[in-house]
Every structure is written in structure tokens, then in C-alpha cells.
Design an enzyme around this catalytic site. Structure first.
Site, PDB file in Angstrom:
ATOM      1  N   ALA A 181      -2.094   0.026  -4.033  1.00  9.35           N
ATOM      2  CA  ALA A 181      -1.343   0.818  -3.062  1.00  9.35           C
ATOM      3  C   ALA A 181      -0.624  -0.104  -2.098  1.00  9.35           C
ATOM      4  O   ALA A 181      -1.115  -1.197  -1.803  1.00  9.35           O
ATOM      5  CB  ALA A 181      -2.285   1.751  -2.309  1.00  9.35           C
ATOM      6  N   PRO A 182       0.560   0.286  -1.605  1.00  7.81           N
ATOM      7  CA  PRO A 182       1.314  -0.591  -0.703  1.00  7.81           C
ATOM      8  C   PRO A 182       0.433  -1.152   0.404  1.00  7.81           C
ATOM      9  O   PRO A 182      -0.269  -0.421   1.099  1.00  7.81           O
ATOM     10  CB  PRO A 182       2.391   0.351  -0.148  1.00  7.81           C
ATOM     11  CG  PRO A 182       2.602   1.345  -1.245  1.00  7.81           C
ATOM     12  CD  PRO A 182       1.240   1.562  -1.835  1.00  7.81           C
ATOM     13  N   CYS A 183       0.475  -2.478   0.560  1.00  2.00           N
ATOM     14  CA  CYS A 183      -0.439  -3.131   1.502  1.00  2.00           C
ATOM     15  C   CYS A 183       0.164  -3.296   2.893  1.00  2.00           C
ATOM     16  O   CYS A 183      -0.556  -3.619   3.839  1.00  2.00           O
ATOM     17  CB  CYS A 183      -0.863  -4.497   0.968  1.00  2.00           C
ATOM     18  SG  CYS A 183       0.509  -5.645   0.706  1.00  2.00           S
ATOM     19  N   GLN A 184       1.474  -3.071   3.052  1.00  7.95           N
ATOM     20  CA  GLN A 184       2.110  -3.328   4.343  1.00  7.95           C
ATOM     21  C   GLN A 184       1.472  -2.549   5.502  1.00  7.95           C
ATOM     22  O   GLN A 184       1.339  -3.085   6.603  1.00  7.95           O
ATOM     23  CB  GLN A 184       3.615  -3.014   4.282  1.00  7.95           C
ATOM     24  CG  GLN A 184       4.422  -3.997   3.466  1.00  7.95           C
ATOM     25  CD  GLN A 184       4.422  -3.666   1.982  1.00  7.95           C
ATOM     26  OE1 GLN A 184       3.720  -2.768   1.540  1.00  7.95           O
ATOM     27  NE2 GLN A 184       5.218  -4.382   1.220  1.00  7.95           N
TER      28      GLN A 184
ATOM     29  N   PHE B 227      -1.489  -2.015   6.078  1.00  2.28           N
ATOM     30  CA  PHE B 227      -2.771  -2.595   6.450  1.00  2.28           C
ATOM     31  C   PHE B 227      -2.669  -4.072   6.803  1.00  2.28           C
ATOM     32  O   PHE B 227      -3.681  -4.727   7.037  1.00  2.28           O
ATOM     33  CB  PHE B 227      -3.768  -2.419   5.295  1.00  2.28           C
ATOM     34  CG  PHE B 227      -3.745  -1.034   4.724  1.00  2.28           C
ATOM     35  CD1 PHE B 227      -4.109   0.058   5.492  1.00  2.28           C
ATOM     36  CD2 PHE B 227      -3.330  -0.813   3.422  1.00  2.28           C
ATOM     37  CE1 PHE B 227      -4.078   1.342   4.971  1.00  2.28           C
ATOM     38  CE2 PHE B 227      -3.303   0.468   2.888  1.00  2.28           C
ATOM     39  CZ  PHE B 227      -3.669   1.548   3.669  1.00  2.28           C
TER      40      PHE B 227
END
Length: 355
Positions: A85-88, A90
Site C-alpha cells: 500500500a502507498p507508503c507516503q 506513513f
């Protein structure tokens, strides 16, 4: 590290948030069939399909239904659902709950509980363990355990799995068939692949130049001031090594003193730092070439993510948008980490008689 399978495993994997295909490439290299990759970024289609020969579905995972996902798996073989899942949302630069992308972890859990694949893998940034005081990851794990999955989650260094990069990642594995965990690191610290070993044989180019043989081996141009800065930069050093007139205003400010790696050079004899989506910019981190007066090229960034040197990101002759390709490379799961995930899954399947 060797392949553990001489022939493809009887299984079917679907790669959510597949990006340019780093994780899929790793699964395929170990003989784990992938039925489809899903991502809402249209730029992912060419590299994903061209290099992996796997169908690509341009779709927002948040809008996918369980029935749609079910149809992608090959019938009558164990089903494996993987994703990053997109990590940006977090990352240490964000961590904002009002970013809609953080909810994709929750949607990932929804789809797992509705489809109930045999095995699940999720890769993300370590900071996910602390986001919202750890509640996002904790809720994800709790939901899987309530659905009768055995779950393990570890923070690992990609360099310990052969990636020429000090990239720490959270790797979660879950199975309905029994305990599962990522394999022990096969590479000792003293055996880490270095920058020199990974990219030391690439052609020399200057800032703003492109290798005529490989159009992805291109480096961003530098302003006269930044050219002076990189010439003053030492491998592994910081901007504190520079003459005073080269130091930026932001570094003179109190808030800038804690970012010593910005405008830094890599070191030949160590793994690279974490490749971000902006690794192509000298001022964005320790992304200066160890020896040449330039930032690393797009190809060098891809190799440091353990993509094969021939991995294609744009069609031949097409205009290369550095920001787009940089995003695809920086967001990818390193291929060699993907192979470690695949080996762990295959070993688990064989131990439990489902391979």
C-alpha cells in the site's frame, strides 16, 4: 542465493499496488506465478507488462470488490495476495491521517477477509508500526488473526537480502495454514553488496548527459552553484565539509542542521542509502555519485533497487519524464526482497503440503 524451485509452483498470486513490478518480478524469478497486477497509476502499465508479461489492471484498489479480485486468481490452486500500500502517508515527512491513502491499508484488510486467500504478504515503511500510535498496523493484524490467519511482521534491512541499499522495510506475512515468517537474512553485513559492485561498471556521464547506449542512464543537470557543491562534497561526508559560501540558507537555519546527508555523495564501499522517489536530485539526499560530479542516473537508481540492468520503464523512443520514472523506481519493492518473500512463501507451502 539460489532458486528453490526448478519449475513454477502450483499457485496463483495477485499483486495489489503493483507499481512498476518489483515485487512481481521477484515472485516470478522464484517460480511463483502471478495472475495480475493492479495499480491506479497508468505509468505503471508499460514497465509492469513489458518486463513481467503479466496482465495489468489500472484500478483504484479502494474501489475494487471482492468478486472482481476473486476472478483474477487461477482456479483450483492456492491463492496468494501480495501488496505494498502507498507508503507516503506513513513516512516521516507526512504521517497525516487526512491523507486518503492511509485508508488503503484498511481496504487491503477488507479484501483479505472477504476473499480469504491462502497466503498474504504486505510490504511497507517501518513507520507504519508507529502511525496513529501503531493502531493502523495493529488493527490490520488483529483483523487477520480474527479471520484465522497466522501473522508475522518484521522490520528488515534490504541489504541483508542482497539489495545494494540500506533500505529498512516492514514485511508482513500471513497464512491460513500455519505459522509463516520471512526467511532469515542470507547476506551477512560484511557481505553487503556495495555501490561499486552494483553500478561501478556503468559508463561515465556528466551532469545533464545521457548514455547513448542506455537512455535511462541519464543524470539531471546541475546549476553552477550545485556543481560547485558536489565538487566540494566528499563520499560519505556532509555539507559541513564545504566552504562557508557554499552552505545553503536552509542549512544555516536551526531546522536544517539535522539533515547532514542532503547534498551528499554515496560511498563506493558501502550499500546506497534508501532510494526515494526523488533520488535523481543531488539536493534531495545522499544521491551524489561517489566519484563523478553529478547525481546518480535513473538507471543507477533502478539497479540500486535491484532491478535488472535491462528492465524497461518507458517505450523505446518515448520521452522520458524524470519525475515519473523516478517515482516508479523509488516506490518499487526491491526485486531481491521480493524474491525473499517468494522463497518464504514457497517454503511455507511445501511445509504445509499445499505447494
Amino acid at each position: 542465493m539460489t532458486d528453490i524451485a526448478d519449475a513454477p509452483v502450483a499457485a496463483s498470486a495477485v499483486d495489489l499496488f503493483c507499481g512498476a513490478g518489483g515485487l512481481t518480478a521477484g515472485l516470478l524469478a522464484e517460480g511463483l506465478p502471478v495472475a495480475a497486477g493492479i495499480d491506479n497509476d497508468a505509468a505503471c502499465r508499460f514497465p509492469y507488462v513489458t518486463n513481467n508479461e503479466v496482465p495489468f489492471l489500472e484500478r483504484n484498489v479502494a474501489e475494487m470488490t471482492a468478486d472482481e479480485l476473486e476472478e483474477l486468481f487461477t482456479p483450483e490452486v492456492p491463492r496468494i495476495l501480495v501488496g505494498c500500500a502507498p507508503c507516503q502517508p506513513f513516512s516521516s515527512y507526512s504521517s497525516k491521517r487526512d491523507d486518503d491513502r492511509w485508508a488503503l491499508v484498511e481496504r487491503f484488510a477488507d479484501l483479505i477477509c472477504e476473499v480469504r486467500p491462502d497466503i498474504v504478504s504486505m510490504e511497507n515503511v517501518p513507520r507504519l508500526t508507529k502511525f496513529e500510535n501503531g493502531s493502523v498496523l495493529r488493527n490490520f493484524v488483529d483483523r487477520l488473526r480474527e479471520a484465522d490467519y497466522h501473522v508475522s511482521a518484521d522490520i528488515v534491512c534490504a541489504a541483508d537480502y542482497g539489495v545494494p541499499q540500506k533500505r529498512n522495510r516492514l514485511v508482513l506475512l500471513a497464512s491460513r495454514h500455519g505459522p509463516i515468517a520471512l526467511e532469515e537474512p542470507p547476506v551477512k553485513v560484511e557481505e553487503h553488496v556495495t555501490v561499486a559492485q552494483a553500478i561501478g561498471d556503468l559508463a561515465m556521464i556528466g551532469a545533464g548527459e545521457t548514455d547513448p547506449i542506455d537512455e535511462l542512464h541519464r543524470s539531471a543537470s546541475l546549476s553552477p552553484r550545485n556543481r560547485d557543491r558536489i565538487r566540494a562534497a566528499k563520499p560519505g561526508g556532509t555539507w559541513r565539509d564545504w566552504d562557508e559560501e557554499l552552505v545553503t540558507d536552509c542549512h544555516r537555519a536551526e531546522t536544517g542542521k539535522s539533515y547532514p546527508s542532503v547534498y551528499g555523495r554515496m560511498e563506493w564501499n558501502k550499500p546506497a542509502p534508501t532510494m526515494t522517489t526523488q533520488f535523481y536530485g543531488f539536493g534531495n539526499g545522499r544521491f551524489g555519485h561517489p566519484e563523478q560530479d553529478r547525481a546518480i542516473s535513473l538507471r543507477e537508481g533502478a539497479i540500486l533497487q535491484s532491478f535488472d540492468k535491462s528492465y524497461r520503464f518507458v517505450p523505446e523512443g518515448a520521452k522520458i519524464h524524470t519525475k515519473t520514472v523516478g517515482r516508479l523506481i523509488g516506490n518499487a519493492v526491491p526485486v531481491l526482497l521480493g524474491r525473499a518473500i517468494a522463497r518464504s512463501i514457497i517454503c511455507h507451502m511445501r511445509e504445509h503440503g499445499i505447494a
